[in-house]
Write a protein that holds these residues in place. Sequence first.
Motif, PDB file in Angstrom:
ATOM      1  N   TYR A 130      90.759  52.279  12.534  1.00 39.08           N
ATOM      2  CA  TYR A 130      89.706  52.972  13.628  1.00 39.08           C
ATOM      3  C   TYR A 130      90.320  53.449  14.895  1.00 39.08           C
ATOM      4  N   THR A 138      92.506  56.283  14.877  1.00 43.35           N
ATOM      5  CA  THR A 138      91.424  57.565  14.791  1.00 43.35           C
ATOM      6  C   THR A 138      91.067  58.055  15.888  1.00 43.35           C
ATOM      7  N   VAL A 139      90.529  57.123  16.774  1.00 43.18           N
ATOM      8  CA  VAL A 139      90.082  57.189  18.082  1.00 43.18           C
ATOM      9  C   VAL A 139      90.980  57.667  18.994  1.00 43.18           C
ATOM     10  N   THR A 174      92.206  61.196  18.202  1.00 45.72           N
ATOM     11  CA  THR A 174      90.789  62.172  18.405  1.00 45.72           C
ATOM     12  C   THR A 174      90.842  62.344  19.990  1.00 45.72           C
ATOM     13  N   LEU A 204      82.413  58.864  13.405  1.00 45.80           N
ATOM     14  CA  LEU A 204      82.888  57.569  13.906  1.00 45.80           C
ATOM     15  C   LEU A 204      81.674  56.420  14.123  1.00 45.80           C
ATOM     16  N   ALA A 238      81.951  55.296  10.658  1.00 36.98           N
ATOM     17  CA  ALA A 238      83.275  54.407  10.381  1.00 36.98           C
ATOM     18  C   ALA A 238      82.711  53.167  11.256  1.00 36.98           C
ATOM     19  N   THR A 239      81.964  53.042  12.146  1.00 35.22           N
ATOM     20  CA  THR A 239      81.779  51.809  12.843  1.00 35.22           C
ATOM     21  C   THR A 239      80.973  50.997  11.865  1.00 35.22           C
ATOM     22  N   CYS A 286      87.929  51.140  22.610  1.00 33.13           N
ATOM     23  CA  CYS A 286      87.811  52.436  23.077  1.00 33.13           C
ATOM     24  C   CYS A 286      88.325  52.726  24.182  1.00 33.13           C
ATOM     25  N   ALA A 318      77.991  55.609  18.763  1.00 29.02           N
ATOM     26  CA  ALA A 318      78.585  54.907  17.959  1.00 29.02           C
ATOM     27  C   ALA A 318      78.022  53.454  18.183  1.00 29.02           C
ATOM     28  N   MET A 367      88.947  62.790  10.605  1.00 24.72           N
ATOM     29  CA  MET A 367      87.700  62.429  10.451  1.00 24.72           C
ATOM     30  C   MET A 367      87.663  61.904   8.789  1.00 24.72           C
TER      31      MET A 367
END
Length: 661
Positions: free
Chosen positions: A20, A23-24, A27, A72, A75-76, A112, A166, A547
């Motif tokens: 996760y 990916t964040v 992105t 996302l 994903a969460t 985040c 999210a 994604m």
Amino acid sequence: MFFKLAVRNVKRQFGNYLIYFMTVALTVALLFAINGVIYSEKMQFYTSADETIRDMMVWFVAMIGVVVAFVLSYATSFMLKLRKREFGIYLTLGMSRRDIRSIFIYETLFICLAALGIGLLCGIFLHQGLMALAMNLMKMEFTIAPYSKKGLCATISIVAGIFLMASVVSLRYLKRVSIYDLVYGERRVEKSVKHPLLWFLCTLVALAALVGSLVFLNQFICESLQKEKNMDTAFLLAFGIFAISVMVFHMGLAKSIMSILLQNKRLKARGSNTFVFRQLSDTLSSNAVMLGMLAFLMTFAVIGTNVSFLQKASREESLIQVCPYDIMYCKDLITQEYAYENSFSMEKGERIIEEYCPIVNQFSYAMYTTGRRDFYQYTQWGKGFDGLTDSFMALSDFNAFITPLGYEPLKLQDTYFIVSIQSALRQIDWEQMVFCEGAKEYHFQGISEAYPRFHQLGYYFFVVVPDAAVDTMQQSHAMTAYSLADKKFNGYALMEALSYIAENPFGGNSRKCCDYSIQEFDRITENSTSAFFVVGALFIAAVFLLMALAILALKILSNLAEDKCRYKVLYHLGAGEQEQSSALFWQTFSFFILPFVFAALMSVPIGLIGVEIALGMHLETMAKQVPVIAGVIAVGMTALYIMYYVATYLLAKRVIISAEQ
């Protein structure tokens, strides 16, 4: 207290959050890099002639941000599934749902913020890479590009929106889910696939439809290049069949392949194959729709990226056809007297050109008109286009234009020759068209679209005739072609210097005009537009791939608790650590690669179609570049895939496999 607990939880379960987080962070890096390109002063300067491109890119990035937010959010939910037993225990021990939501919000906020910082740091270098690519596509020297405050603000705004969406999805789930589902929800009843042979038949039908639609699309594109055929219902239908077939193929394969393999007694008797096949049969069949959608997403990411590079290569190579000389001058002798009073003489224009680069050679030529529509009446523009009249060029002017470009001189003897930009004109029977001018008849000799543009007037075609035929015609345009000593000059500045304000004779708004076509200006303009398209396509493809791979990885990790129990049984049946690792590898690898392999292999037919398009457009250099472009894209996709898969496998192995269960 909740914040400290959230920080401790993130540290303790960082392995589960790694995918996760990756990916964040990636992105954010992509968003920061693309926003930096969009709001770059250098790119804004070179695309000032077409602001629509920048506006379109801004909207594209915003829409991609919405897509990322939804993905996302999905994903969460996987992250919640990894932690739901823990949250259920919290509720059982007396915590309120509000406390649980606060803890999870703090955890996602912490992740985040950390991902934002790492992403912005990576985005600094990625931005320079995208700018270097854009400058290379524009054939300009790259220098370290400054960063834009607007780009940074846009990135932070999009990331904040993604985080909020999210968080809303997570809070709704934690508000409604029961304690029982949190504690025992990981237990799942394995369901066997119904009618696997029927699903396998669907797979074969979808594969046949895939191949058929690709063959049709290839033939359609080739015919379009030859006959100027426009996109029609058949093309859209074939493209739709291709898209649906991609999804059905992967859905059918996921539903049927493991059930069929389980019927092979010799194959399933080897090692832990039976265990792996049963694991995959459950996970593939329950996620068949998701795998089909991800395959569709990755396939069209590959297609979009390849098409953007093909578009760039075709526009660059066709530029020489549009403006074959360094500078081309065209003066409208019929309308200029009253519409362009502010224009300046050709002599003044040449003095301005000399200030930027010396003129090595020049020659003048002209276009003529009879005021009639003898030729246009045979074409599709013969009706409803009253402003179009036949245009002619003298044979001597035509040969003077094409000979320095390497073409053989044309010979006419009481005949005429049609120079066209529309291959559809070949379908007309010109043999019956006898052109009469000055008491003399001229018969059809031939037609060609291979010659470069002689002007920027937007004619569909013009007619080359012997010099004697133009003696009785009215000269409509005076033209001059210039060859310069060096092409390294400021094309934008020269275009600005040669432009003037044209007053509308009918009382409308005035407009900026220029009687010159400048190859260097066109090159920079075309290349900057193409650079935006290529960089934008790469950004969209990279985000879509991120994604898709993130969903695959998180889907695997979300089932770790169930898999751990099953591998524990496998251990008690006598499987050692190495055999367990092998089983886990094939289980995760097969699930991970199913939607990816087709997308990567699509580079092959896309490359072949690209070669056909290039050869059909007589762009030999581009035809050689297409396989290289397709190969580089496939390699880039594979590298990203390997990075995600290795991270997923190592995380799963750390949780599931041990020498002592």
